[in-house]
Design an enzyme around this catalytic site. Structure first.
Site, PDB file in Angstrom:
ATOM      1  N   GLU A 237     -16.289 -21.902  -2.521  1.00  0.00           N
ATOM      2  CA  GLU A 237     -17.471 -22.765  -2.464  1.00  0.00           C
ATOM      3  C   GLU A 237     -17.068 -24.208  -2.751  1.00  0.00           C
ATOM      4  O   GLU A 237     -16.198 -24.464  -3.591  1.00  0.00           O
ATOM      5  CB  GLU A 237     -18.501 -22.284  -3.491  1.00  0.00           C
ATOM      6  CG  GLU A 237     -19.852 -22.920  -3.376  1.00  0.00           C
ATOM      7  CD  GLU A 237     -20.879 -22.239  -4.295  1.00  0.00           C
ATOM      8  OE1 GLU A 237     -21.690 -22.972  -4.896  1.00  0.00           O
ATOM      9  OE2 GLU A 237     -20.867 -20.993  -4.402  1.00  0.00           O
TER      10      GLU A 237
ATOM     11  N   ASP B 252     -19.125 -27.744  -3.592  1.00  0.00           N
ATOM     12  CA  ASP B 252     -20.486 -28.115  -3.987  1.00  0.00           C
ATOM     13  C   ASP B 252     -20.726 -29.600  -4.169  1.00  0.00           C
ATOM     14  O   ASP B 252     -19.951 -30.278  -4.852  1.00  0.00           O
ATOM     15  CB  ASP B 252     -20.834 -27.501  -5.353  1.00  0.00           C
ATOM     16  CG  ASP B 252     -21.056 -26.018  -5.311  1.00  0.00           C
ATOM     17  OD1 ASP B 252     -21.198 -25.466  -4.213  1.00  0.00           O
ATOM     18  OD2 ASP B 252     -21.092 -25.413  -6.399  1.00  0.00           O
TER      19      ASP B 252
ATOM     20  N   GLU C 270     -24.209 -31.144  -5.887  1.00  0.00           N
ATOM     21  CA  GLU C 270     -25.529 -30.906  -6.432  1.00  0.00           C
ATOM     22  C   GLU C 270     -26.048 -32.220  -7.007  1.00  0.00           C
ATOM     23  O   GLU C 270     -25.321 -32.912  -7.722  1.00  0.00           O
ATOM     24  CB  GLU C 270     -25.519 -29.824  -7.516  1.00  0.00           C
ATOM     25  CG  GLU C 270     -25.281 -28.430  -6.975  1.00  0.00           C
ATOM     26  CD  GLU C 270     -25.408 -27.368  -8.050  1.00  0.00           C
ATOM     27  OE1 GLU C 270     -25.978 -26.304  -7.755  1.00  0.00           O
ATOM     28  OE2 GLU C 270     -24.940 -27.597  -9.182  1.00  0.00           O
TER      29      GLU C 270
END
Length: 291
Positions: free
Chosen positions: A104, A106, A108
């Protein structure tokens, strides 16, 4: 603010046995690229497919995912984040594979009280393990206009960029035993959801539902990438060969200066400097400088 960054390239490297050298971009509308996966009417594709909005209210958030899986590429998306009092909300924009040992990459965006800065939270998971957080403030208000957030993922490194300015580089350090995401294809996901238990000041500031609904907007998605087919192979379909620079994209001297500028003035957390978290010693990748 620093001027526009310049990114350099290194020598060519074969991506995998399945990948050809014929590269290009996948342009089109949100209808072409994405499926709305949850939130019912709270996620909408507008303007003939050129704009997508996600909404969060007290009942539910919303989200979407790419139709295709990618194995390496450059993903660019313009976002305008939740304005006003966005405390407790999280807008997530990330690549991820599936399963307990997933990879993953990311972005955010952690909301905040009106007038307080957003926090950009980044992380990299390999084989199901993350804990590689770096966090940043931005040098602009991300709620006033659209800005471009990019993930470059090639066999040598992962680069996080904001308006083409690098904020983080995660290098392939397999030579010293650090796993690197390079075998699992990933889809692109985004969601807007309520994370008031932790998102703003460690959960001390809760979501103010009197300000709902909260909305994040998306436009101008572009993927220069290799997509994964159901036959367990990767291919790079394209209109031209001119867009393949992401395959070996790195930072030249100017790019490294801008990376240092961001990390000096806007980085607010780096797992590689958290002595209390790693009393037995930092992770292996922390023992090497980016360049």
């Amino acid at each position: 603010m620093e001027p526009h960054t310049h990114l350099g390239t290194s020598g060519m490297l074969l991506l995998s046995v399945f990948v050809s050298s014929f590269m290009g971009s996948f342009a089109g509308t949100f209808y072409d690229h994405f499926d709305i996966t949850w939130g019912d009417h709270r996620a909408k594709i507008l303007d003939e497919g050129n704009l997508l909005t996600l909404t969060l209210d007290q009942v539910s958030g919303s989200g979407f995912q790419s139709k295709r899986e990618y194995l390496f590429g450059r993903m660019d998306m313009q976002l305008k984040l939740v304005s006003g009092n966005s405390a407790g909300t999280v807008t997530a924009y990330y690549l991820s594979s599936e399963g307990p040992n997933h990879d993953e990459i990311d972005f955010e965006f952690l909301g905040n009280l009106s007038g307080e800065p957003y926090i950009v939270h980044t992380n990299v998971y390999t084989q199901g393990k993350g804990n590689r957080e770096q966090q940043f403030y931005l040098w602009f208000d991300p709620t006033k206009d659209f800005h471009t957030y990019s993930i470059v993922w090639n066999p040598q490194r992962i680069i996080f960029l904001v308006d083409d300015i690098p904020i983080r580089v995660f290098n392939n350090e397999e030579s010293i035993g650090v796993p690197f995401p390079k075998r699992q294809p990933m889809k692109l996901y985004s969601s807007l959801w309520n994370a008031e238990q932790w998102a703003t000041r460690g959960g001390l500031v809760k979501t103010d539902w009197s300000k709902a609904p909260f909305t994040a907007c998306y436009r101008h998605f572009n993927a220069e990438a290799c997509f994964w087919s159901q036959g367990n192979s990767s291919s790079c379909a394209s209109d031209s060969v001119s867009n393949s620079g992401w395959q070996t994209l790195g930072l030249d001297a100017s790019g490294r200066r801008r990376l240092r500028w961001v990390q000096k003035y806007y980085m607010i957390y780096n797992y590689c400097t958290n002595f209390k978290r790693f009393p037995q010693g930092f992770p292996r990748e922390c023992r090497r400088h980016v360049y």
